[in-house]
Design a protein around this motif. Structure first.
Motif, PDB file in Angstrom:
ATOM      1  N   ARG A 233       0.833  -1.209   0.000  1.00 21.75           N
ATOM      2  CA  ARG A 233       0.000   0.000   0.000  1.00 21.75           C
ATOM      3  C   ARG A 233       0.863   1.252   0.000  1.00 21.75           C
ATOM      4  NH1 ARG A 233      -2.923  -3.403   3.614  1.00 21.75           N
ATOM      5  NH2 ARG A 233      -2.068  -2.362   5.453  1.00 21.75           N
ATOM      6  N   ILE A 234       1.941   1.218   0.769  1.00 23.64           N
ATOM      7  CA  ILE A 234       2.856   2.363   0.813  1.00 23.64           C
ATOM      8  C   ILE A 234       3.520   2.566  -0.547  1.00 23.64           C
ATOM      9  CG2 ILE A 234       5.028   3.211   1.817  1.00 23.64           C
ATOM     10  CD1 ILE A 234       4.189   1.797   4.430  1.00 23.64           C
ATOM     11  N   ALA A 235       3.929   1.450  -1.173  1.00 24.36           N
ATOM     12  CA  ALA A 235       4.606   1.524  -2.472  1.00 24.36           C
ATOM     13  C   ALA A 235       3.655   1.930  -3.596  1.00 24.36           C
ATOM     14  CB  ALA A 235       5.249   0.186  -2.800  1.00 24.36           C
ATOM     15  N   GLY A 236       2.362   1.695  -3.419  1.00 26.40           N
ATOM     16  CA  GLY A 236       1.389   2.064  -4.439  1.00 26.40           C
ATOM     17  C   GLY A 236       1.373   1.143  -5.640  1.00 26.40           C
ATOM     18  N   TRP A 237       1.711  -0.132  -5.445  1.00 27.08           N
ATOM     19  CA  TRP A 237       1.717  -1.065  -6.562  1.00 27.08           C
ATOM     20  C   TRP A 237       0.299  -1.329  -7.064  1.00 27.08           C
ATOM     21  CZ3 TRP A 237       5.071  -4.347  -2.905  1.00 27.08           C
ATOM     22  CH2 TRP A 237       6.410  -3.929  -2.997  1.00 27.08           C
ATOM     23  N   SER A 238       0.166  -1.476  -8.367  1.00 31.34           N
ATOM     24  CA  SER A 238      -1.123  -1.844  -8.939  1.00 31.34           C
ATOM     25  C   SER A 238      -1.466  -3.271  -8.542  1.00 31.34           C
ATOM     26  CB  SER A 238      -1.073  -1.735 -10.465  1.00 31.34           C
ATOM     27  OG  SER A 238      -0.261  -2.773 -11.004  1.00 31.34           O
ATOM     28  N   GLU A 239      -2.748  -3.642  -8.678  1.00 29.24           N
ATOM     29  CA  GLU A 239      -3.187  -4.986  -8.285  1.00 29.24           C
ATOM     30  C   GLU A 239      -2.488  -6.078  -9.079  1.00 29.24           C
ATOM     31  OE1 GLU A 239      -7.260  -5.886  -7.944  1.00 29.24           O
ATOM     32  OE2 GLU A 239      -7.510  -4.607  -6.168  1.00 29.24           O
ATOM     33  N   ASP A 240      -2.062  -5.779 -10.310  1.00 27.50           N
ATOM     34  CA  ASP A 240      -1.445  -6.789 -11.169  1.00 27.50           C
ATOM     35  C   ASP A 240       0.059  -6.950 -10.933  1.00 27.50           C
ATOM     36  OD1 ASP A 240      -3.739  -7.608 -12.510  1.00 27.50           O
ATOM     37  OD2 ASP A 240      -3.581  -6.000 -13.984  1.00 27.50           O
ATOM     38  N   THR A 241       0.655  -6.101 -10.121  1.00 27.73           N
ATOM     39  CA  THR A 241       2.102  -6.170  -9.894  1.00 27.73           C
ATOM     40  C   THR A 241       2.485  -7.507  -9.275  1.00 27.73           C
ATOM     41  OG1 THR A 241       2.229  -3.780  -9.557  1.00 27.73           O
ATOM     42  CG2 THR A 241       4.064  -5.093  -8.723  1.00 27.73           C
ATOM     43  N   ILE A 242       3.480  -8.175  -9.853  1.00 27.85           N
ATOM     44  CA  ILE A 242       3.989  -9.427  -9.288  1.00 27.85           C
ATOM     45  C   ILE A 242       4.964  -9.087  -8.169  1.00 27.85           C
ATOM     46  CG2 ILE A 242       5.386 -11.492  -9.721  1.00 27.85           C
ATOM     47  CD1 ILE A 242       4.242 -11.580 -12.526  1.00 27.85           C
ATOM     48  N   VAL A 243       4.631  -9.572  -6.979  1.00 26.28           N
ATOM     49  CA  VAL A 243       5.440  -9.300  -5.790  1.00 26.28           C
ATOM     50  C   VAL A 243       6.089 -10.604  -5.333  1.00 26.28           C
ATOM     51  CG1 VAL A 243       5.441  -8.426  -3.425  1.00 26.28           C
ATOM     52  CG2 VAL A 243       3.814  -7.500  -5.090  1.00 26.28           C
ATOM     53  N   VAL A 244       7.414 -10.603  -5.206  1.00 23.75           N
ATOM     54  CA  VAL A 244       8.121 -11.747  -4.645  1.00 23.75           C
ATOM     55  C   VAL A 244       8.419 -11.446  -3.186  1.00 23.75           C
ATOM     56  CG1 VAL A 244      10.225 -13.142  -4.697  1.00 23.75           C
ATOM     57  CG2 VAL A 244       9.109 -12.478  -6.832  1.00 23.75           C
ATOM     58  N   ASN A 245       7.964 -12.315  -2.320  1.00 29.11           N
ATOM     59  CA  ASN A 245       8.211 -12.212  -0.885  1.00 29.11           C
ATOM     60  C   ASN A 245       9.482 -12.989  -0.577  1.00 29.11           C
ATOM     61  OD1 ASN A 245       8.316 -12.623   1.886  1.00 29.11           O
ATOM     62  ND2 ASN A 245       6.159 -13.144   2.106  1.00 29.11           N
ATOM     63  N   LEU A 246      10.577 -12.256  -0.387  1.00 29.12           N
ATOM     64  CA  LEU A 246      11.862 -12.857  -0.055  1.00 29.12           C
ATOM     65  C   LEU A 246      12.102 -12.644   1.432  1.00 29.12           C
ATOM     66  CD1 LEU A 246      14.560 -14.176  -0.861  1.00 29.12           C
ATOM     67  CD2 LEU A 246      15.416 -11.882  -1.397  1.00 29.12           C
ATOM     68  N   GLN A 247      12.227 -13.725   2.160  1.00 25.56           N
ATOM     69  CA  GLN A 247      12.371 -13.614   3.605  1.00 25.56           C
ATOM     70  C   GLN A 247      13.652 -12.857   3.973  1.00 25.56           C
ATOM     71  OE1 GLN A 247       9.862 -14.677   5.701  1.00 25.56           O
ATOM     72  NE2 GLN A 247       8.855 -15.005   3.730  1.00 25.56           N
ATOM     73  N   GLY A 248      13.566 -12.075   5.046  1.00 27.86           N
ATOM     74  CA  GLY A 248      14.697 -11.252   5.454  1.00 27.86           C
ATOM     75  C   GLY A 248      15.842 -12.006   6.091  1.00 27.86           C
ATOM     76  N   ASP A 249      15.703 -13.328   6.213  1.00 22.74           N
ATOM     77  CA  ASP A 249      16.790 -14.137   6.796  1.00 22.74           C
ATOM     78  C   ASP A 249      17.383 -15.093   5.763  1.00 22.74           C
ATOM     79  OD1 ASP A 249      14.718 -15.936   6.538  1.00 22.74           O
ATOM     80  OD2 ASP A 249      14.527 -16.362   8.673  1.00 22.74           O
ATOM     81  N   GLU A 250      17.333 -14.692   4.470  1.00 20.39           N
ATOM     82  CA  GLU A 250      17.856 -15.520   3.374  1.00 20.39           C
ATOM     83  C   GLU A 250      19.019 -14.817   2.666  1.00 20.39           C
ATOM     84  OE1 GLU A 250      17.078 -18.506   2.417  1.00 20.39           O
ATOM     85  OE2 GLU A 250      15.107 -18.968   3.236  1.00 20.39           O
ATOM     86  N   PRO A 251      20.163 -14.674   3.339  1.00 22.60           N
ATOM     87  CA  PRO A 251      21.276 -13.931   2.726  1.00 22.60           C
ATOM     88  C   PRO A 251      21.946 -14.641   1.559  1.00 22.60           C
ATOM     89  CG  PRO A 251      21.989 -14.927   4.785  1.00 22.60           C
ATOM     90  CD  PRO A 251      20.498 -15.144   4.703  1.00 22.60           C
TER      91      PRO A 251
END
Length: 268
Positions: free
Chosen positions: A96-114
């Protein structure tokens, strides 16, 4: 870009990466800022996302110190609530903060995967675009019986079309005859699959996912992705194109990551 498929004219998938980074992790407080080879872990993770070719990389943080550690790294930071119950909730606020459109592909990369491989990050985005599923994720074959029996290693089974049927902390499917005779060796008939905790979804579905009430199966197994299956949505699964080294969740994991990073530095 073709909004229906998420692909660009050069046939590469257009995607963003969002990295949830909670400062006060239960088992490793201050985890995003813990140093690996002299640099904060969250910085290493952000670099993996940038190396994958994401159009944008955002870190969904809950502490200003995380934002400060990422200054000049080429990523954007969304300051999110400290009250979120899960990384999914945190990423929904980030979207919501980034303002991505509904169709934007979002990859959730965990913050503990260096050590997340760039090819794996790209693969999960491409799988979402090609499968038409609401979510996509990756898996790897299990080759050690200890991993198959370990409740901390999440297992999954998938249908012939590649969609997930179930995720579990138990060995699934249970090799009844093999384990009745011997539980010290890997059974035949595999591969058994270990889930890799990287996800892709479109920003619109991310908001719907975060708004769903926790499912009964999720509450039993403590696996959030079961909420999606129980609600009747698809999760596409592909084998990872490159190994994902274990993430960092404990002090012992941190020491192992430090050794691995320094070893890679010497040989790279």
């Amino acid at each position: 870009m073709n909004q229906a498929t998420g692909t660009r004219a050069d046939n590469a998938v257009d995607f963003v990466v969002a990295i949830p980074a909670r400062h006060d992790a239960t088992r490793l407080p201050g985890k995003p800022l813990r140093l690996i080879a002299g640099e904060p872990m969250v910085l290493h993770v952000a670099r993996r996302a940038l190396a994958a070719g994401a159009r944008e990389v955002w870190v969904a943080a809950d502490d200003l110190r995380i934002a400060e550690a990422l200054e000049g790294a080429g990523v954007q930071v969304a300051m999110t609530s400290t009250a979120h119950a899960s990384g999914t909730d945190r990423l929904a606020e980030c979207a919501r903060i980034a303002g991505w459109s509904e169709d934007t592909i979002v990859v959730n990369l965990q913050g503990d995967e260096p050590f997340a491989p760039a090819a794996g990050i790209r693969a999960v985005a491409a799988l979402l675009a090609s499968s038409g599923a609401e979510m996509a994720t990756l898996a790897a074959p299990i080759d050690e019986v200890g991993t198959l029996l370990d409740p901390n290693a999440v297992k999954l089974v998938r249908a012939t079309d590649g969609d997930a049927l179930y995720f579990s902390r138990a060995p699934v499917p249970w090799p009844r005859q093999a384990f009745a005779a011997d539980r010290t060796r890997m059974p035949e008939g595999g591969p058994w699959l270990r889930h890799i905790g990287i996800y892709a979804y479109r920003a619109g579905f991310l908001q719907r996912f975060a708004a769903m009430p926790p499912g009964r199966l999720e509450q039993i197994e403590l696996l959030e992705q079961l909420r999606v299956l129980e609600a009747g949505h698809r999760i596409a699964v592909a084998l990872t194109p490159e190994p994902f080294p274990p993430g960092v969740d404990t002090a012992e994991d941190l020491a192992r990551a430090e050794a691995l990073m320094r070893s890679a530095g010497r040989t790279g």
